[in-house]
Design a protein around this motif. Structure first.
Motif, PDB file in Angstrom:
ATOM      1  N   TYR A 188      -1.212  -0.433   1.968  1.00  0.00           N
ATOM      2  CA  TYR A 188      -2.247   0.612   1.889  1.00  0.00           C
ATOM      3  C   TYR A 188      -1.656   1.817   2.616  1.00  0.00           C
ATOM      4  O   TYR A 188      -1.619   1.876   3.835  1.00  0.00           O
ATOM      5  N   SER A 189      -1.103   2.747   1.831  1.00  0.00           N
ATOM      6  CA  SER A 189      -0.307   3.831   2.422  1.00  0.00           C
ATOM      7  C   SER A 189      -0.646   5.197   1.809  1.00  0.00           C
ATOM      8  O   SER A 189       0.238   5.891   1.310  1.00  0.00           O
ATOM      9  N   PRO A 190      -1.962   5.559   1.817  1.00  0.00           N
ATOM     10  CA  PRO A 190      -2.352   6.814   1.174  1.00  0.00           C
ATOM     11  C   PRO A 190      -1.851   8.053   1.927  1.00  0.00           C
ATOM     12  O   PRO A 190      -1.835   9.141   1.348  1.00  0.00           O
ATOM     13  N   TYR A 191      -1.463   7.879   3.184  1.00  0.00           N
ATOM     14  CA  TYR A 191      -1.058   9.049   3.989  1.00  0.00           C
ATOM     15  C   TYR A 191       0.442   9.277   3.918  1.00  0.00           C
ATOM     16  O   TYR A 191       0.896  10.369   3.589  1.00  0.00           O
ATOM     17  N   SER A 192       1.226   8.246   4.199  1.00  0.00           N
ATOM     18  CA  SER A 192       2.687   8.423   4.195  1.00  0.00           C
ATOM     19  C   SER A 192       3.281   8.278   2.795  1.00  0.00           C
ATOM     20  O   SER A 192       4.362   8.784   2.532  1.00  0.00           O
ATOM     21  N   LYS A 193       2.582   7.568   1.923  1.00  0.00           N
ATOM     22  CA  LYS A 193       3.115   7.211   0.585  1.00  0.00           C
ATOM     23  C   LYS A 193       4.416   6.417   0.720  1.00  0.00           C
ATOM     24  O   LYS A 193       5.267   6.437  -0.172  1.00  0.00           O
ATOM     25  N   PHE A 194       4.572   5.775   1.877  1.00  0.00           N
ATOM     26  CA  PHE A 194       5.744   4.937   2.122  1.00  0.00           C
ATOM     27  C   PHE A 194       5.257   3.494   2.203  1.00  0.00           C
ATOM     28  O   PHE A 194       4.423   3.158   3.049  1.00  0.00           O
ATOM     29  N   GLN A 195       5.742   2.670   1.293  1.00  0.00           N
ATOM     30  CA  GLN A 195       5.249   1.290   1.214  1.00  0.00           C
ATOM     31  C   GLN A 195       6.250   0.342   1.887  1.00  0.00           C
ATOM     32  O   GLN A 195       7.465   0.496   1.698  1.00  0.00           O
ATOM     33  N   VAL A 196       5.714  -0.574   2.641  1.00  0.00           N
ATOM     34  CA  VAL A 196       6.579  -1.575   3.270  1.00  0.00           C
ATOM     35  C   VAL A 196       5.975  -2.966   3.034  1.00  0.00           C
ATOM     36  O   VAL A 196       4.762  -3.161   3.176  1.00  0.00           O
TER      37      VAL A 196
ATOM     38  N   ILE B  82      12.163  -7.649   5.177  1.00  0.00           N
ATOM     39  CA  ILE B  82      11.382  -6.400   5.160  1.00  0.00           C
ATOM     40  C   ILE B  82      11.969  -5.461   4.105  1.00  0.00           C
ATOM     41  O   ILE B  82      13.188  -5.268   4.041  1.00  0.00           O
ATOM     42  N   VAL B  83      11.075  -4.901   3.296  1.00  0.00           N
ATOM     43  CA  VAL B  83      11.544  -3.935   2.292  1.00  0.00           C
ATOM     44  C   VAL B  83      10.675  -2.682   2.336  1.00  0.00           C
ATOM     45  O   VAL B  83       9.460  -2.767   2.507  1.00  0.00           O
ATOM     46  N   GLY B  84      11.314  -1.522   2.212  1.00  0.00           N
ATOM     47  CA  GLY B  84      10.585  -0.245   2.249  1.00  0.00           C
ATOM     48  C   GLY B  84      10.761   0.517   0.944  1.00  0.00           C
ATOM     49  O   GLY B  84      11.803   0.418   0.279  1.00  0.00           O
ATOM     50  N   ALA B  85       9.718   1.275   0.566  1.00  0.00           N
ATOM     51  CA  ALA B  85       9.767   2.051  -0.671  1.00  0.00           C
ATOM     52  C   ALA B  85       9.098   3.405  -0.465  1.00  0.00           C
ATOM     53  O   ALA B  85       8.122   3.517   0.278  1.00  0.00           O
ATOM     54  N   ASP B  86       9.656   4.409  -1.106  1.00  0.00           N
ATOM     55  CA  ASP B  86       9.096   5.755  -1.055  1.00  0.00           C
ATOM     56  C   ASP B  86       8.395   6.005  -2.390  1.00  0.00           C
ATOM     57  O   ASP B  86       9.057   5.945  -3.441  1.00  0.00           O
ATOM     58  N   HIS B  87       7.088   6.219  -2.371  1.00  0.00           N
ATOM     59  CA  HIS B  87       6.321   6.367  -3.610  1.00  0.00           C
ATOM     60  C   HIS B  87       6.605   5.208  -4.570  1.00  0.00           C
ATOM     61  O   HIS B  87       6.836   5.414  -5.759  1.00  0.00           O
ATOM     62  N   TRP B  88       6.658   3.997  -4.028  1.00  0.00           N
ATOM     63  CA  TRP B  88       6.831   2.756  -4.779  1.00  0.00           C
ATOM     64  C   TRP B  88       8.240   2.567  -5.342  1.00  0.00           C
ATOM     65  O   TRP B  88       8.464   1.667  -6.141  1.00  0.00           O
ATOM     66  N   VAL B  89       9.181   3.441  -4.945  1.00  0.00           N
ATOM     67  CA  VAL B  89      10.575   3.241  -5.357  1.00  0.00           C
ATOM     68  C   VAL B  89      11.334   2.700  -4.139  1.00  0.00           C
ATOM     69  O   VAL B  89      11.403   3.372  -3.097  1.00  0.00           O
ATOM     70  N   VAL B  90      11.869   1.496  -4.273  1.00  0.00           N
ATOM     71  CA  VAL B  90      12.552   0.856  -3.137  1.00  0.00           C
ATOM     72  C   VAL B  90      13.710   1.737  -2.659  1.00  0.00           C
ATOM     73  O   VAL B  90      14.500   2.243  -3.460  1.00  0.00           O
ATOM     74  N   CYS B  91      13.769   1.945  -1.348  1.00  0.00           N
ATOM     75  CA  CYS B  91      14.807   2.797  -0.758  1.00  0.00           C
ATOM     76  C   CYS B  91      16.188   2.170  -0.992  1.00  0.00           C
ATOM     77  O   CYS B  91      16.343   0.953  -0.898  1.00  0.00           O
ATOM     78  N   GLU B  92      17.174   3.016  -1.262  1.00  0.00           N
ATOM     79  CA  GLU B  92      18.531   2.502  -1.504  1.00  0.00           C
ATOM     80  C   GLU B  92      19.074   1.834  -0.255  1.00  0.00           C
ATOM     81  O   GLU B  92      19.658   0.768  -0.290  1.00  0.00           O
ATOM     82  N   SER B  93      18.866   2.505   0.871  1.00  0.00           N
ATOM     83  CA  SER B  93      19.330   1.975   2.150  1.00  0.00           C
ATOM     84  C   SER B  93      18.153   1.258   2.812  1.00  0.00           C
ATOM     85  O   SER B  93      17.023   1.746   2.741  1.00  0.00           O
ATOM     86  N   PRO B  94      18.370   0.123   3.470  1.00  0.00           N
ATOM     87  CA  PRO B  94      17.232  -0.639   4.012  1.00  0.00           C
ATOM     88  C   PRO B  94      16.434   0.133   5.056  1.00  0.00           C
ATOM     89  O   PRO B  94      17.022   0.809   5.907  1.00  0.00           O
TER      90      PRO B  94
END
Ligand code: THU
Length: 159
Positions: free
Chosen positions: A38-46, A96-108
């Motif tokens: 639930y990331s409506p503010y950062s738009k960063f999903q983990v 642990i995995v992180g994504a920016d606007h639901w796109v998984v970050c290239e670097s962990p």
């Protein structure tokens, strides 16, 4: 005065395909867990997936709040859920995995300091190390103890 060096060992993979099946499964579980972000503010999903020693997988995802500090990181939601529901079962591996606007970050994505301190507490509680896998789409890092993410851990009130 003595100059000292802290050495950190970890493994690096270019994809989950290179990993042992157990780890591959946990990486997939972390991706799945991310859907609960639930990331409506950062738009960063983990997403976080924590395998316990008996094979149970506990999932977590970041939960944000309009009053920012009230939110919580994905890995802490997973660790606290495991601590609360399976207090006597040691942790084996946390992915642990992180994504920016639901796109998984290239670097962990790398855990914040508070999450590392919470990892340290559970490692201390169980009296033995657990593994941490940080997942990116182009790179995956596997650590073998919390100390490697948090050197010189504060873990005692005694001198
Ligand atoms: N976040 C995590 O869930 N885990 C991390 O390791 C780093 C940051 C979350 C907190 C917040 O919801 C968002 O990512 C942006 O910082």
């Amino acid at each position: 005065m003595i100059n000292r060096t802290i050495h950190i060992d970890y493994e690096e993979y270019s994809s989950a395909e290179e990993m042992i099946p157990q780890d591959r499964e946990l990486v997939a579980a972390a991706m799945e867990a991310m859907k609960g972000s639930y990331s409506p503010y950062s738009k960063f999903q983990v997403g976080a997936a924590l395998r316990l020693e008996d094979g149970t997988i506990v999932k977590g995802a970041n939960q944000e709040n309009v009053a920012y500090p009230a939110g919580l990181c994905a890995e802490r939601t997973a660790m606290f859920a495991a601590g609360a529901n399976y207090p006597d079962t040691p942790f084996d591996t946390l992915a642990i995995v992180g994504a920016d606007h639901w796109v998984v970050c290239e670097s962990p994505a790398s855990p914040c300091g508070s999450c590392r301190q919470v990892m340290a507490e559970y490692q201390k509680k169980q009296g033995k190390p657990f593994r941490i896998i940080l997942v990116g789409s182009k790179k995956i890092r596997k650590f073998f103890r919390v100390d490697d993410l948090l050197p010189l851990i504060f873990d005692s009130l005694k001198a």
